[in-house]
Design a protein around this motif. Structure first.
Motif, PDB file in Angstrom:
ATOM      1  N   GLY A 135      18.659  -3.155  -6.566  1.00 44.49           N
ATOM      2  CA  GLY A 135      19.265  -2.767  -7.730  1.00 44.49           C
ATOM      3  C   GLY A 135      20.087  -1.510  -7.507  1.00 44.49           C
ATOM      4  O   GLY A 135      20.118  -1.083  -6.504  1.00 44.49           O
ATOM      5  N   SER A 136      20.416  -0.892  -8.567  1.00 46.84           N
ATOM      6  CA  SER A 136      21.153   0.478  -8.458  1.00 46.84           C
ATOM      7  C   SER A 136      20.064   1.577  -8.171  1.00 46.84           C
ATOM      8  O   SER A 136      18.792   1.176  -8.169  1.00 46.84           O
ATOM      9  N   ALA A 137      20.657   2.453  -7.673  1.00 46.47           N
ATOM     10  CA  ALA A 137      19.601   3.774  -7.376  1.00 46.47           C
ATOM     11  C   ALA A 137      18.922   4.073  -8.752  1.00 46.47           C
ATOM     12  O   ALA A 137      17.611   4.262  -8.502  1.00 46.47           O
ATOM     13  N   GLN A 138      19.670   4.060  -9.976  1.00 43.27           N
ATOM     14  CA  GLN A 138      18.771   4.325 -11.037  1.00 43.27           C
ATOM     15  C   GLN A 138      17.833   3.229 -11.512  1.00 43.27           C
ATOM     16  O   GLN A 138      16.827   3.568 -11.901  1.00 43.27           O
ATOM     17  N   GLU A 139      18.229   1.973 -11.288  1.00 43.08           N
ATOM     18  CA  GLU A 139      17.314   0.842 -11.621  1.00 43.08           C
ATOM     19  C   GLU A 139      15.931   0.993 -10.868  1.00 43.08           C
ATOM     20  O   GLU A 139      14.783   0.802 -11.310  1.00 43.08           O
ATOM     21  N   LEU A 140      16.292   1.313  -9.505  1.00 41.48           N
ATOM     22  CA  LEU A 140      15.146   1.109  -8.576  1.00 41.48           C
ATOM     23  C   LEU A 140      14.069   2.556  -9.011  1.00 41.48           C
ATOM     24  O   LEU A 140      13.161   2.230  -8.816  1.00 41.48           O
ATOM     25  N   ALA A 141      14.746   3.795  -9.091  1.00 44.40           N
ATOM     26  CA  ALA A 141      13.938   4.842  -9.518  1.00 44.40           C
ATOM     27  C   ALA A 141      12.944   4.750 -10.811  1.00 44.40           C
ATOM     28  O   ALA A 141      12.050   4.779 -10.869  1.00 44.40           O
ATOM     29  N   ALA A 142      13.786   3.990 -11.859  1.00 46.90           N
ATOM     30  CA  ALA A 142      12.941   3.753 -13.110  1.00 46.90           C
ATOM     31  C   ALA A 142      11.881   2.828 -12.673  1.00 46.90           C
ATOM     32  O   ALA A 142      10.829   2.951 -13.209  1.00 46.90           O
ATOM     33  N   ALA A 143      12.076   1.799 -12.097  1.00 48.20           N
ATOM     34  CA  ALA A 143      11.145   0.567 -11.796  1.00 48.20           C
ATOM     35  C   ALA A 143       9.863   1.433 -10.764  1.00 48.20           C
ATOM     36  O   ALA A 143       8.693   1.091 -11.272  1.00 48.20           O
ATOM     37  N   ALA A 144      10.052   2.231  -9.965  1.00 48.33           N
ATOM     38  CA  ALA A 144       9.308   2.815  -8.971  1.00 48.33           C
ATOM     39  C   ALA A 144       8.403   3.935  -9.917  1.00 48.33           C
ATOM     40  O   ALA A 144       7.203   3.940  -9.602  1.00 48.33           O
ATOM     41  N   LYS A 145       9.193   4.580 -10.649  1.00 43.42           N
ATOM     42  CA  LYS A 145       8.364   5.380 -11.452  1.00 43.42           C
ATOM     43  C   LYS A 145       7.075   4.879 -12.526  1.00 43.42           C
ATOM     44  O   LYS A 145       6.172   5.439 -12.476  1.00 43.42           O
ATOM     45  N   GLN A 146       7.429   3.674 -12.934  1.00 44.77           N
ATOM     46  CA  GLN A 146       6.671   2.933 -13.766  1.00 44.77           C
ATOM     47  C   GLN A 146       5.358   2.467 -12.914  1.00 44.77           C
ATOM     48  O   GLN A 146       4.326   2.765 -13.469  1.00 44.77           O
ATOM     49  N   TYR A 147       5.441   2.400 -11.582  1.00 45.82           N
ATOM     50  CA  TYR A 147       4.358   2.262 -10.790  1.00 45.82           C
ATOM     51  C   TYR A 147       3.772   3.247  -9.967  1.00 45.82           C
ATOM     52  O   TYR A 147       3.049   3.070  -8.859  1.00 45.82           O
ATOM     53  N   GLY A 148       4.301   4.281 -10.214  1.00 42.57           N
ATOM     54  CA  GLY A 148       4.096   5.601  -9.262  1.00 42.57           C
ATOM     55  C   GLY A 148       4.448   5.538  -7.875  1.00 42.57           C
ATOM     56  O   GLY A 148       3.961   6.113  -7.075  1.00 42.57           O
ATOM     57  N   ALA A 149       5.415   4.701  -7.414  1.00 38.09           N
ATOM     58  CA  ALA A 149       5.988   4.402  -6.008  1.00 38.09           C
ATOM     59  C   ALA A 149       6.736   5.628  -5.922  1.00 38.09           C
ATOM     60  O   ALA A 149       7.583   5.876  -6.651  1.00 38.09           O
ATOM     61  N   ALA A 150       6.364   6.412  -4.491  1.00 43.47           N
ATOM     62  CA  ALA A 150       7.109   7.341  -4.087  1.00 43.47           C
ATOM     63  C   ALA A 150       8.020   6.752  -2.906  1.00 43.47           C
ATOM     64  O   ALA A 150       7.690   6.156  -2.002  1.00 43.47           O
ATOM     65  N   TYR A 151       9.151   7.446  -2.859  1.00 43.57           N
ATOM     66  CA  TYR A 151      10.170   7.174  -1.373  1.00 43.57           C
ATOM     67  C   TYR A 151      10.986   8.487  -1.303  1.00 43.57           C
ATOM     68  O   TYR A 151      11.599   8.918  -2.439  1.00 43.57           O
ATOM     69  N   GLN A 152      11.576   8.379  -0.380  1.00 40.83           N
ATOM     70  CA  GLN A 152      12.587   9.696  -0.023  1.00 40.83           C
ATOM     71  C   GLN A 152      13.327   9.115   1.360  1.00 40.83           C
ATOM     72  O   GLN A 152      12.660   8.638   2.322  1.00 40.83           O
ATOM     73  N   ARG A 153      14.514   9.501   1.331  1.00 43.90           N
ATOM     74  CA  ARG A 153      15.417   9.256   2.395  1.00 43.90           C
ATOM     75  C   ARG A 153      15.224  10.557   3.218  1.00 43.90           C
ATOM     76  O   ARG A 153      15.311  11.396   2.982  1.00 43.90           O
ATOM     77  N   ASN A 154      15.334  10.009   4.669  1.00 40.79           N
ATOM     78  CA  ASN A 154      15.322  11.031   5.662  1.00 40.79           C
ATOM     79  C   ASN A 154      16.188  10.704   6.906  1.00 40.79           C
ATOM     80  O   ASN A 154      16.414   9.654   7.363  1.00 40.79           O
TER      81      ASN A 154
END
Length: 207
Positions: A135-154
């Protein structure tokens, strides 16, 4: 340039499945070359809508099924292939009726590179029942937040990959009513995943 998965990847995945079946013993996460992140927050679950190669998909579309939800990305060098191969082994241990009542969702946290079409091809190398979502960056961030999933680009520096994405590596078990029931650690054995799925399906079949 073709975006298809090279034949060598297919051979490597086949070898990985054989190794997991007969020789694998899980190592502590901290000793892996690509260490996953911890949960960002306490997961609470909930519905979301993302995109697949076939169109929009909501988590609630799968009510009545047990859902295994995993956040990762197709360029992941080790953690995602390991977890997906283990989940695939668990699915192969189910009979056809049980398999029809289970859905695995692989949500990419790399929307820049993981198109719905690329995801569809990638997950098929593990198991045909796995569905890739983005999805969009915003959609993915919202879904990840619901499940506590963390991610970061390096930034990967001079590497041909350009960048990597560190991410948490938990598998979320969502029951037939769409409620988050359990959070499984990275590399939970296939036998344990299979037992959890059968437990949920057995409760349904007995009701």
């Amino acid at each position: 340039m073709s975006k298809s998965i090279p034949i060598i990847v297919i051979l490597l995945l086949g070898s990985l499945l054989l190794w997991l079946s007969f020789a694998w013993e899980p190592a502590p996460v901290g000793k892996m070359g690509h260490s996953p992140l911890e949960l960002e927050a306490r997961p609470v679950g909930g519905d979301f809508e993302l995109s697949s190669a076939e169109g929009p998909v909501k988590l609630s579309d799968f009510q009545g099924k047990v859902v295994l939800l995993y956040f990762g990305y197709t360029f992941c060098p080790d953690i995602c292939p390991t977890n997906l191969a283990i989940i695939a082994l668990a699915l192969r241990g189910l009979d056809a009726d049980a398999l029809d009542q289970v859905q695995v969702l692989f949500v990419s946290v790399d929307p820049e590179r993981d198109t719905p079409e690329r995801l569809a091809g990638y997950v098929q190398y593990f198991h045909p029942s796995i569905l890739g979502l983005t999805g969009s960056a915003q959609e993915l961030a919202a879904a990840a937040k619901q499940y506590g999933a963390a991610y970061q680009r390096n930034d990967a520096g001079s590497s041909a990959m350009g960048y990597t994405v560190d991410h948490s590596a938990y598998t979320y078990v969502i029951d037939q009513a769409g409620r988050l029931d359990e959070v499984l650690d990275h590399a939970t054995p296939a036998e344990e995943i299979g037992a959890i799925l059968r437990s949920h399906l057995g409760e349904t079949n007995q009701s």
